[in-house]
Scaffold this motif. Sequence first.
Motif, PDB file in Angstrom:
ATOM      1  N   UNK A 397       0.672  -1.223  -0.056  1.00  0.00           N
ATOM      2  CA  UNK A 397       0.116   0.137   0.010  1.00  0.00           C
ATOM      3  C   UNK A 397       0.937   1.249   0.017  1.00  0.00           C
ATOM      4  N   UNK A 398       2.200   1.169   0.025  1.00  0.00           N
ATOM      5  CA  UNK A 398       2.887   2.307  -0.102  1.00  0.00           C
ATOM      6  C   UNK A 398       3.145   2.753  -1.463  1.00  0.00           C
ATOM      7  N   UNK A 399       2.948   4.163  -1.669  1.00  0.00           N
ATOM      8  CA  UNK A 399       2.962   4.645  -2.794  1.00  0.00           C
ATOM      9  C   UNK A 399       4.298   4.655  -3.762  1.00  0.00           C
ATOM     10  N   UNK A 400       5.287   4.349  -2.951  1.00  0.00           N
ATOM     11  CA  UNK A 400       6.482   4.444  -3.705  1.00  0.00           C
ATOM     12  C   UNK A 400       6.792   2.978  -4.199  1.00  0.00           C
ATOM     13  N   UNK A 401       5.993   2.072  -3.934  1.00  0.00           N
ATOM     14  CA  UNK A 401       5.960   0.727  -4.343  1.00  0.00           C
ATOM     15  C   UNK A 401       5.813   0.405  -5.549  1.00  0.00           C
TER      16      UNK A 401
END
Lengths: 470, 418, 364
Positions: A397-401
């Motif tokens: 759920x991390x947006x840098x993933x």
Amino acid sequence: MTLPLLGAACLAAAALSAGRESAAIRGGTLVQPDGSRLENAIVVIENGRITAVGADVPIPADALVHEAAGKVLFPGMLLAHAQIGLDVTNENVPVAPFVNVYDAIEPNSMEWEECLRGGIATVHVIQGNNTVIGGLSRIVRPVGDMVEAMTVRPDYALKISITPRAGFNRMTQMAELRRAFEDLQQHVNDVAERRYEEEKKRKDEKVLVPPEEAVKEGTKLVTIDDLEAKWRTLWRASRGEIPLFVHCDRAADVVRGIEWLKEMKLLEKSVFVVGTEAFKVVNELKAASTGRPVILSGILVHEETDRRTGKVVETFVPKVFADAGVPFVLQPNGFGFSADGQLWYQAARCVREGVARDVALKSVTQSAADAIGMGDVLGAIAPGRWGNVAILSGDPLAQATWVEKLLIEGRQIYDRAEDRRLKELITGQEEPPAPPGAQGADPATAPGAASGNGKGDAPPKAPADAPKDE
Amino acid sequence: MIAILLHGALAAGDAAPLAQRLKTESVVLQAAEVHTGDGAVFKPGVVIVLDGKIVAVGPAPPLPAGSRVVDGGSFVLTPGLVDAACQLGTFQRTGFTEQSSEVVPQFDAADAIDFYSKEFERLAREGVTTVFVTGEAASVISCRGAAVKTAGPIAARRLAAKPCVKATIGPESFRRGSFNSSPSRFRAPSVFQRRPTTRMGSAWVFRKAFLDALAFRDGRPTDEDPAAMRALLDVVSGATALRMQAREALDIHSASRLCDEFGLSFTLEYALEAGDCLDLITARRIPVIFGPLRTRDSPVSAREGAAEAYGTPRRLAESGVSFCLTACDAIGDGGLARQAGLAIRHGLDRERALRAVTADAAAMLGLERRLGRLGEGLDADLVLWNGPPFDDASRPVLVLIDGRPVFDAEKRYSKEDS
Amino acid sequence: MLALSWLLALIAPTAGATPASRLPQDPIAIKVDRIVAPDGATTAGGWIVVRGDRLEAVGAATAPPGARTLEFPSGVACAGLVDAVTSLGAAGDLEEPARAFTPQVQAADALHPDHSRFLAAARGGVTTVGLSPTSGNVVGGRVAIVRTHGVQGVAVLSGAGPMRLALTRDPFTSDRVPTSRVGALPRLRELMQGDALAGRSPLVVDVDSADEVRLAIETLGGSGRTVALLQPQRADDALESVRGSDALALLGPFDLDTPERDLLQPQVLAGAGVPVGFTADGDAAALRLTAALAARAGLDPKLALQALTVVPARALGVEGDSGSLEAGKRADLVVFGGDPLDLASAVELVLVGGAVVEPREKQR
């Protein structure tokens, strides 16, 4: 309609001629939808199925090992209600149970690429909401040159809508629904009576019973091939042989829909596809769904203006369902690259608004799999389940993933390192196309490399023991 | 650090009351992480606020006895976000500026601001504490922009940013302005007064405006409004800054050429194709207000018009150009926090992304001595996030402007307010 | 235009202070059961004595000798109703569209004194109205202060009443300069400094949104002049701006379709210390309905009565001369058969400047 049987036979035959069938993913952190984590996990996939998961698990000698140190493993996500690959999502004719997405799915649509990029391994393609009875759906994997190669489950569910389609009002909509089933019954009765007569004739007996009795006896003899082609799907639905995906946009539609489905004895096989206002009847949905998930709209916020104060009241719909303990499935809003066009972003928004992390993660994996009847083989990484695993650069759920790799049924289908179009977007520079055969595999089975969309191996064949039509 | 500050306060004149007030009236905000916006991070950290200003920032020290503490627990404190090119908060969405001429630098966007707009409430909830409302693209040379804080008593919200006029190069001024294309009925129609319908026309209007201004300065006769001429001369002299809105690469080049003709320095606004002009931008050291990144379509499918390069913020950072990010008129899923998040996703360093929506944006507005960082003497505009600041699963739970809580989702501030 | 207004100014004062020879020489004494005081409270009754066009005594114990007496045993006496912004008596347009700033325009020039609406208004109890230019201009011109009846008929009490302004979207169209308030405000500020808007008379300004309320108060207030906010839709959202300012609000008309939020606006503003008046384009029945609905929604009845009299008089700048029953003020009064806020109360008697308004022939 004998095609489904033929199709299954093709797939089974193809499975026998598959290439490397063992794969293992080593060293990553396994994140499950229930939120549990396993560091340094090893996942072994054989013949498309996960055979082992653990920290210290033996890897078959011939397995293709994907090193995932520093990465995160997560189940491939699912779209439980999508119109991807369909050019037009609803037939003009309001009652069209004979229509099938099989005839419309476009394997070359760019949207399948977007699915892979976004870590989506399973898509339930189904007609849109602007209908009375929409037609038959299909569960596919987002890779393949032909629909048959993409198919996971053909002819899966029937789409109906309680919410009036364009131009109809509520009374007309319900009248059309009832009439369709009544016409079906009439047709079945006619066929039953005829079959009874034929049967009597065959036995050289006379028909000595009144018509009602003939119909009753004849119904036991009726098979699907006796019916006209256009009624077959609706007949199977009426007997509970296929699930119904029921679109109910407004709260009132939900209530009406539950009543009617109870009347028709179809409630047990129904999955609700609801609009934002449905949060108002979450308790009714909970009672009616008996544990089956509810599919929520891609718009996650319901807005209403209070007439008295003029204030706009916003309700974050998934939170209401989470608080009521009703499992739900998320959809993207539209389908695109940024913000709410991405499935994982919708799950992240849920967490942002206070939904428990495991509920949010399930809503795009396990619950979605449950909604399409594949909850025992998809939606989590565990022995016995299909090998649909996403290798992520970080937390789901991390947006840098980013999705680094996506394995579908054990085969690496997507590799970000080879995703030329994505690179162009990020660097702003065009890259020269990779020469054919650059993947090192046989060009005939590696069309992905040349097209620059990161696709690796040829699409997987269904596992040899893939369940057939129900 | 705090002990030193208190010492300093004691040493200054009127020492006793200040130290006393620090003890009894100051508010201490503590959090697991404090990002000051200029690169420093304290884990854990503390910010002390008095009279709406930040008195001290540092790692968690022993706290002055009797001070009021707002506990941010495991959360993250950052400066309030600053959007340097906002198009929200006006009394109507479009057409808020004067349309009777394409050159209107003598007017002020400050007169268009709707202080009661619901958009400000949403901006504040999303952590944006200061915005610069910029002129409209409908005018070739638009009005002066205005900086305001998004919440608080109206009298305290107006800010004195560096005066700045905006010019638009590109198709917007004739596409957006064309609903008012008939000339004013009180002036004789002429080809030079008619609203431009092409890029050439827009460029001509820009050029003519400055030529007229120079003529006005030299005492030569001109029909133009003296107020407009004086405003343009302020741009020529540098008293008023100039922004050039130019989304596409060709417009960025045109903007640069036009400004060269008059020796003007400028900042690029909304320059979405800046990634294609990096050589020019780097060579000329043109500051860039970049954004907004948004698309519903898949970027890999064919699209006409300006293609957005998600990697541009990272490339701007790498090239050493000074830049900040803007959300333009987007809130919610396209808002400033999400713009920073998108930039991070596409390679921009986290701390740099934070700077790009706080300290660097404040510097673009000439307000760096007032806000944009958590530093001594600066306004107490802060945001407490319940996770990594621009992550999609995080959101602000407390927003302070001038030390007042303007959004307090979990009643952390008012809990302390007895 | 200027010459005409001078002419009217010459006539008007004379007409207003009608020569005693035209009015009955003897005083009129009116006995009522209750009297509405200037603060809106209903007090004990008595005799109201009118001499010429003035109130000589209010609540006296006895009638003066030789007075013509009129008795209303259950009557409630109230100051004549005032509606500060109307189109009553307009002959033709009240709009001057050529330019956005027309401070020299006077609505008095458009007055048609024989207009039948005046008699209807007077019979309903409306004794003074403002005839106003429309909201089509940023600065629209001067409101004419008109009495609705007289021995010599309708007359302009003052051609140079409050200045009418508008800060809504109405004045800004694409075929006139300025096209936006951004272009208008610098000029308006200039005018506020200059002579055209000089003086002490109130400024009546059309506003809609909360922000327009703020703008009106910031731009026009602060000089000690009354700023009358005309029919603001959302002044209840702009309390921060109106509190402590010189503003008053003119609201209405309300009817049975008015949303609840709007019916509550008068008391919300009153709670913030903003005087509230009602306006209904001079229609007496609509004014009374407005007051009744506001009171029913919770507005203090005293404030409701003030909203029909004292506050609109302030908006017109004539509160020193009319708007309440006090000795020395103009003899503009209404006697109702009961509580004025009760719609069932009939109008028993109306005096405008001391002259009795003949009631309509009663139908049998």
